[in-house]
Design a protein around this motif. Structure first.
Motif, mmCIF file in Angstrom:
data_model
loop_
_atom_site.group_PDB
_atom_site.id
_atom_site.type_symbol
_atom_site.label_atom_id
_atom_site.label_comp_id
_atom_site.label_asym_id
_atom_site.label_seq_id
_atom_site.Cartn_x
_atom_site.Cartn_y
_atom_site.Cartn_z
ATOM 1 N N GLN A 92 -77.337 22.809 27.197
ATOM 2 C CA GLN A 92 -77.961 23.073 25.850
ATOM 3 C C GLN A 92 -77.377 22.202 24.700
ATOM 4 O OE1 GLN A 92 -77.139 25.665 27.703
ATOM 5 N NE2 GLN A 92 -78.878 27.250 27.400
ATOM 6 N N GLN A 93 -75.850 22.180 24.828
ATOM 7 C CA GLN A 93 -75.082 21.475 23.715
ATOM 8 C C GLN A 93 -75.106 19.994 24.232
ATOM 9 O OE1 GLN A 93 -74.903 23.247 20.896
ATOM 10 N NE2 GLN A 93 -73.082 22.402 20.674
ATOM 11 N N GLN A 94 -75.052 19.726 25.698
ATOM 12 C CA GLN A 94 -74.970 18.210 26.011
ATOM 13 C C GLN A 94 -76.261 17.659 25.642
ATOM 14 O OE1 GLN A 94 -74.422 18.015 30.223
ATOM 15 N NE2 GLN A 94 -74.282 15.452 29.830
ATOM 16 N N PRO A 111 -65.552 8.478 50.116
ATOM 17 C CA PRO A 111 -65.775 8.980 51.440
ATOM 18 C C PRO A 111 -66.079 10.548 51.546
ATOM 19 C CG PRO A 111 -63.586 7.786 51.365
ATOM 20 C CD PRO A 111 -64.035 7.969 49.892
ATOM 21 N N LYS A 112 -66.805 11.098 52.138
ATOM 22 C CA LYS A 112 -67.555 12.455 52.023
ATOM 23 C C LYS A 112 -66.317 13.408 52.352
ATOM 24 C CE LYS A 112 -72.265 11.177 53.860
ATOM 25 N NZ LYS A 112 -73.281 11.462 54.713
ATOM 26 N N SER A 113 -65.362 13.098 52.980
ATOM 27 C CA SER A 113 -64.309 13.836 53.209
ATOM 28 C C SER A 113 -63.622 14.242 52.028
ATOM 29 C CB SER A 113 -63.273 13.465 54.243
ATOM 30 O OG SER A 113 -62.941 12.163 53.729
ATOM 31 N N TYR A 114 -63.770 13.579 50.942
ATOM 32 C CA TYR A 114 -63.014 13.807 49.705
ATOM 33 C C TYR A 114 -63.977 14.845 48.931
ATOM 34 C CZ TYR A 114 -60.551 9.350 49.599
ATOM 35 O OH TYR A 114 -59.758 8.185 50.085
ATOM 36 N N GLY A 115 -64.923 15.494 49.294
ATOM 37 C CA GLY A 115 -65.702 16.687 48.868
ATOM 38 C C GLY A 115 -66.769 16.239 47.722
ATOM 39 N N PRO A 116 -67.327 17.209 47.260
ATOM 40 C CA PRO A 116 -68.460 16.812 46.409
ATOM 41 C C PRO A 116 -68.156 16.390 44.858
ATOM 42 C CG PRO A 116 -67.866 19.230 46.213
ATOM 43 C CD PRO A 116 -67.009 18.658 47.289
ATOM 44 N N ARG A 117 -69.008 15.498 44.454
ATOM 45 C CA ARG A 117 -69.033 15.035 43.274
ATOM 46 C C ARG A 117 -70.296 15.535 42.473
ATOM 47 N NH1 ARG A 117 -71.501 10.271 40.118
ATOM 48 N NH2 ARG A 117 -69.725 9.454 38.929
ATOM 49 N N ILE A 118 -69.967 16.313 41.409
ATOM 50 C CA ILE A 118 -71.084 17.018 40.803
ATOM 51 C C ILE A 118 -71.064 17.106 39.106
ATOM 52 C CG2 ILE A 118 -72.314 19.283 40.189
ATOM 53 C CD1 ILE A 118 -72.342 18.489 43.246
ATOM 54 N N MET A 119 -72.045 15.905 38.664
ATOM 55 C CA MET A 119 -71.976 15.546 37.493
ATOM 56 C C MET A 119 -73.563 16.191 36.621
ATOM 57 S SD MET A 119 -69.298 13.682 37.783
ATOM 58 C CE MET A 119 -69.309 12.637 36.372
ATOM 59 N N HIS A 120 -73.335 16.490 35.550
ATOM 60 C CA HIS A 120 -74.394 16.726 34.621
ATOM 61 C C HIS A 120 -74.642 15.602 33.722
ATOM 62 C CE1 HIS A 120 -73.803 21.525 34.615
ATOM 63 N NE2 HIS A 120 -74.071 20.928 35.867
ATOM 64 N N GLN A 121 -75.952 15.088 33.952
ATOM 65 C CA GLN A 121 -76.216 13.776 32.952
ATOM 66 C C GLN A 121 -77.470 14.014 32.080
ATOM 67 O OE1 GLN A 121 -79.088 10.945 34.670
ATOM 68 N NE2 GLN A 121 -77.518 9.277 34.147
ATOM 69 N N LEU A 181 -72.516 12.222 30.354
ATOM 70 C CA LEU A 181 -72.005 12.813 31.844
ATOM 71 C C LEU A 181 -70.857 13.675 31.636
ATOM 72 C CD1 LEU A 181 -71.626 9.662 34.312
ATOM 73 C CD2 LEU A 181 -73.267 11.720 34.542
ATOM 74 N N LEU A 182 -71.144 14.812 32.150
ATOM 75 C CA LEU A 182 -70.101 15.935 32.289
ATOM 76 C C LEU A 182 -69.596 16.060 33.793
ATOM 77 C CD1 LEU A 182 -68.543 18.551 31.428
ATOM 78 C CD2 LEU A 182 -70.690 19.861 32.012
ATOM 79 N N ALA A 183 -68.315 16.034 33.735
ATOM 80 C CA ALA A 183 -67.844 16.041 35.357
ATOM 81 C C ALA A 183 -67.501 17.475 35.618
ATOM 82 C CB ALA A 183 -66.378 15.389 35.319
ATOM 83 N N VAL A 184 -68.234 18.083 36.714
ATOM 84 C CA VAL A 184 -68.362 19.405 36.938
ATOM 85 C C VAL A 184 -67.236 19.542 38.050
ATOM 86 C CG1 VAL A 184 -69.458 21.385 37.801
ATOM 87 C CG2 VAL A 184 -70.350 20.117 35.959
ATOM 88 N N GLN A 185 -67.384 18.685 39.127
ATOM 89 C CA GLN A 185 -66.556 18.608 40.163
ATOM 90 C C GLN A 185 -66.492 17.229 40.724
ATOM 91 O OE1 GLN A 185 -68.506 21.224 43.395
ATOM 92 N NE2 GLN A 185 -66.994 22.732 42.808
ATOM 93 N N VAL A 198 -81.370 17.756 31.225
ATOM 94 C CA VAL A 198 -80.082 17.517 31.697
ATOM 95 C C VAL A 198 -80.360 17.910 33.176
ATOM 96 C CG1 VAL A 198 -77.773 18.459 31.988
ATOM 97 C CG2 VAL A 198 -78.822 18.405 29.631
ATOM 98 N N HIS A 199 -79.646 16.619 33.863
ATOM 99 C CA HIS A 199 -79.958 16.662 35.267
ATOM 100 C C HIS A 199 -78.879 16.710 36.108
ATOM 101 C CE1 HIS A 199 -83.664 15.068 33.805
ATOM 102 N NE2 HIS A 199 -84.255 15.253 35.093
#
Length: 414
Positions: free
Chosen positions: A91-93, A393-403, A207-211, A140-141
């Motif tokens: 909501q604030q984003q 690389p996929k082995s680095y783990g997830p990238r989760i962003m709120h845009q 963009l908010l960096a979640v993970q 927000v996606h």
């Protein structure tokens, strides 16, 4: 939970998502505690934009804070909000992003209305598998790749965001999987945010960096004759300034772009969906693979976007080359306001000119690769910067962003 349905822009255009617009009204304050610290770029860099912001909690920002933010953004073009006490709420984003355009009244997503995606636990979810919307604030996606954190805004516990992969879009040969896993990377697509058809492009992006992925730097390859490469943090968002692109032009070319326009293809992203991108991600290869105009979703001539090549910052007056090379369909070129206009319709010639004006700035010394840190928020002026995601690389783990980016109330002018 992996959603594999494919949704076209035509389907998106026929489905409506009820807007959940928040008021532009902000809490009042007489002053702000915000502080600006310009980003120190490494020796040899030609990047002249970007600043860090301290002292503002975006979950509680005031009108005084926003005035400070707006001035700082138009000056520095990209802001990084540090030391956020808690994760920014959707909501604030949305409130932060929407306040840059008080005349905008629809609350609409910059690419149009989202289609229905799935139903879970009493909630309808909208979006596409690579860009699902957050139900409590559907402007927000979620972007990135990999599984969401448990309980993330009501998404199913096994939901995974589908990442964007250059093998789906770029001209072969692709980077082999073993080299990618060892850290070889590409720019996916150099662009400003916008649909390029009917809907005005956003004024700002957020963009908010979640993970964020964890691992060594990746090496982004140009795959050109010089073997150009650039190291950057995994999952970084790469950015360049349109003002720098203007600086690098010879005087004759600069005169042309200052007075010329680009016509973008109708339903540009559907049109380009059957074509291949260049390896650099700035143009389409000319192979005759674009979807024919008579096979596109229904379109009207008055909804085709024809934009000036150079856009003006309303607060600073700075000029920026602001173009989307892949969507370019036709050029209207002249070297002075009252000069004779040359119309370029041959796609190969269009792309030759676009390469001439875009490629010089797309060099390592002009690129800022933002290393996202979890809970940080970045805000950029979408009418002065180009950006691109980068693979990791996929082995680095997830990238989760709120845009969050919102269709503007106006189309850009020179």
């Amino acid at each position: 939970m992996v959603i594999t349905a494919v949704v076209t822009e035509e389907e998106v255009g026929h489905l409506r998502l009820p807007a959940q617009k928040v008021a532009h009204q902000l809490p009042h304050a007489e002053k702000t505690d915000g502080r600006v610290v310009p980003i120190k770029h490494p020796e040899g860099s030609k990047v002249d934009f970007g600043a860090e912001i301290y002292g503002i909690d975006l979950n509680q920002f005031t009108d005084a804070d926003f005035d400070f933010i707006s001035d700082a953004l138009h000056k520095h073009k990209m802001l990084v909000f540090k030391q956020q006490p808690e994760m920014l709420t959707p909501q604030q984003q949305y409130r932060l992003t929407s306040n840059f355009d008080p005349d905008e009244t629809t609350g609409g997503f910059a690419h149009g209305h989202d289609p229905f995606l799935f139903h879970h636990d009493g909630t309808d979810f909208f979006g596409i598998p690579k860009r699902p919307a957050i139900p409590v604030q559907p402007q927000v996606h979620i972007l990135g790749r990999g599984p969401l954190p448990d309980g993330h805004f009501g998404f199913p516990p096994d939901f995974e965001v589908q990442g964007i992969d250059h093998e789906e879009f770029h001209l072969p040969p692709h980077i082999p999987s073993e080299e990618r896993e060892a850290g070889a990377s590409r720019f996916y697509q150099w662009h400003f945010d916008g649909s390029l058809h009917n809907i005005p492009p956003p004024r700002v992006g957020c963009l908010l960096a979640v993970q964020t992925p964890k691992g060594p730097d990746v090496t982004v390859r140009w795959e050109d004759d010089k073997g150009t490469e650039m190291k950057m943090a995994p999952g970084a968002t790469a950015m360049v300034a349109g003002s720098r692109a203007l600086q690098l032009m010879d005087e004759e070319t600069r005169k042309i772009v200052m007075h010329s326009h680009i016509e973008y293809a109708p339903h540009a992203f559907v049109w380009m969906s059957t074509a291949h991108s260049t390896k650099l991600g700035h143009l389409l290869e000319t192979e005759g693979l674009e979807k024919p105009l008579d096979q596109l979703p229904k379109w009207e001539r008055n909804k085709v976007c024809i934009y000036p090549m150079v856009w003006t910052n309303p607060k600073t007056g700075e000029k920026s080359l602001q173009v989307h090379g892949q969507g370019a369909f036709k050029l209207y070129l002249k070297n002075r306001p009252d000069g004779e206009e040359t119309i370029v319709e041959d796609l190969k010639e269009v792309r030759t000119f676009m390469d001439k004006i875009m490629r010089p700035v797309l060099q390592p010394e002009n690129i800022y690769a933002h290393p996202h840190k979890e809970q940080d928020v970045i805000l950029w002026y979408n009418r002065a910067l180009w950006h691109s995601i980068t693979e990791f690389p996929k082995s680095y783990g997830p990238r989760i962003m709120h845009q969050c980016n919102i269709a503007a109330s106006d189309h850009p002018v020179a």
